[in-house]
Design an enzyme around this catalytic site. Structure first.
Site, PDB file in Angstrom:
ATOM      1  N   PRO A  43      61.840  11.166  42.233  1.00  0.00           N
ATOM      2  CG  PRO A  43      63.443  11.933  40.739  1.00  0.00           C
ATOM      3  CD  PRO A  43      61.988  11.567  40.835  1.00  0.00           C
ATOM      4  CD  GLU A  44      60.541  10.264  48.418  1.00  0.00           C
ATOM      5  OE1 GLU A  44      60.758  10.574  49.608  1.00  0.00           O
ATOM      6  OE2 GLU A  44      59.959   9.212  48.089  1.00  0.00           O
ATOM      7  CE  LYS A  66      58.331  15.662  46.623  1.00  0.00           C
ATOM      8  NZ  LYS A  66      57.367  14.519  46.683  1.00  0.00           N
ATOM      9  NE  ARG A  94      52.286   8.446  45.485  1.00  0.00           N
ATOM     10  CZ  ARG A  94      53.257   9.341  45.640  1.00  0.00           C
ATOM     11  NH1 ARG A  94      52.972  10.593  45.967  1.00  0.00           N
ATOM     12  NH2 ARG A  94      54.521   8.980  45.475  1.00  0.00           N
TER      13      ARG A  94
END
Length: 276
Positions: A2-3, A66, A266
């Protein structure tokens, strides 16, 4: 993971459920989630966590980057969801399924669940005690995130743009998904060095970041998080994504194939044809 949009939506929904409630009882089912110090065992960490929360009234719920912060009469509970962390709400004192931590209140039971136990829930005297919160940069949806401030941050960094945007010490709240989306919208190559953007590109990227996050937040709030449904997750986000997760598919702007590369361990998705 979740951002900013997802955590902000969860904070707003949770606020309606728990603000003003008193935690009657706290149960730590899997101590690994609350254990953060090598100076105490997991059992000791669980007992300390339960004692610090018992009888505490919830003053409010907010987001820091976050992180989700539940402010108490004394101290705060700080949650970081990592990849699979999730909040669940039970109208009764009975829970079902995998639960790591359960907070019992008069109005119901709040549970935190993470099957892989990568997420963390901790009690602190002040949110700034959490190292990740203490070093957070300007929030990406705050008034402090101005074009001028953004330009100064970029000018001082020689990192590739995608890596720069993921650095929570610079700008808080942006993660892997929305950094790729913002760079695509701004038509800027994620491999370019931050300090090499010109004035027009800085403004374009700033606008793209804000627009992408605001649109994602609207999506996350409609419908709002339903903690009562154990299978809930944010609906419709895939419909607003323009490049993330679309390796090999046609760019929605120029129809050339979307590429995926690794940056800092990433995945980065971008169009090498129209992102310069």
């Amino acid at each position: 993971m979740p951002e900013l949009p997802e955590v902000e939506a969860m904070a707003r929904a949770l606020r309606l459920l728990v603000e003003g409630e008193t935690i009657l009882r706290c149960r730590v089912i899997h101590p690994i989630v609350v254990h953060r110090s090598s100076r105490q065992s997991r059992k000791q960490a669980a007992a300390r966590f339960e004692n610090n929360l018992r009888g505490m009234r919830i003053r409010g719920v907010e987001r820091r980057g976050k992180y989700l912060v539940i402010a108490l009469e004394r101290g705060a509970v700080v949650l970081h969801f990592r990849f699979d962390g999730q909040l669940m709400w039970f109208d009764s004192k009975e829970t079902s399924g995998h639960i790591d931590v359960a907070l019992e209140m008069r109005g119901g039971m709040l549970g935190f669940a993470d099957p892989r136990h990568l997420g963390r829930v901790q009690w602190v005297a002040a949110p700034e005690e959490v190292p990740g919160i203490r070093v957070l940069g300007v929030d990406a949806l705050s008034k402090g995130f101005t074009v001028a401030y953004f330009a100064r941050l970029l000018a001082a960094s020689r990192k590739p743009l995608k890596i720069f945007l993921l650095d929570q010490r610079k700008i808080a709240g942006i993660g892997n998904i929305y950094s790729s989306e913002a760079l695509w919208r701004a038509r800027i190559d994620p491999r370019r060095r931050a300090h090499r953007l010109n004035t027009v590109e800085v403004r374009r990227l700033h606008k793209a970041i804000v627009d992408v996050l605001q649109r994602a937040l609207e999506c996350c709030l409609n419908p709002a998080p339903n903690f009562r449904d154990p299978k809930w997750w944010f609906q419709g986000l895939e419909r607003i994504l323009r490049v993330y997760g679309r390796e090999g598919k046609s760019c929605r702007r120029c129809s050339k194939p979307v590429r995926r590369i690794e940056q800092g361990g990433r995945s980065t998705y971008f169009c090498a044809h129209c992102q310069r």
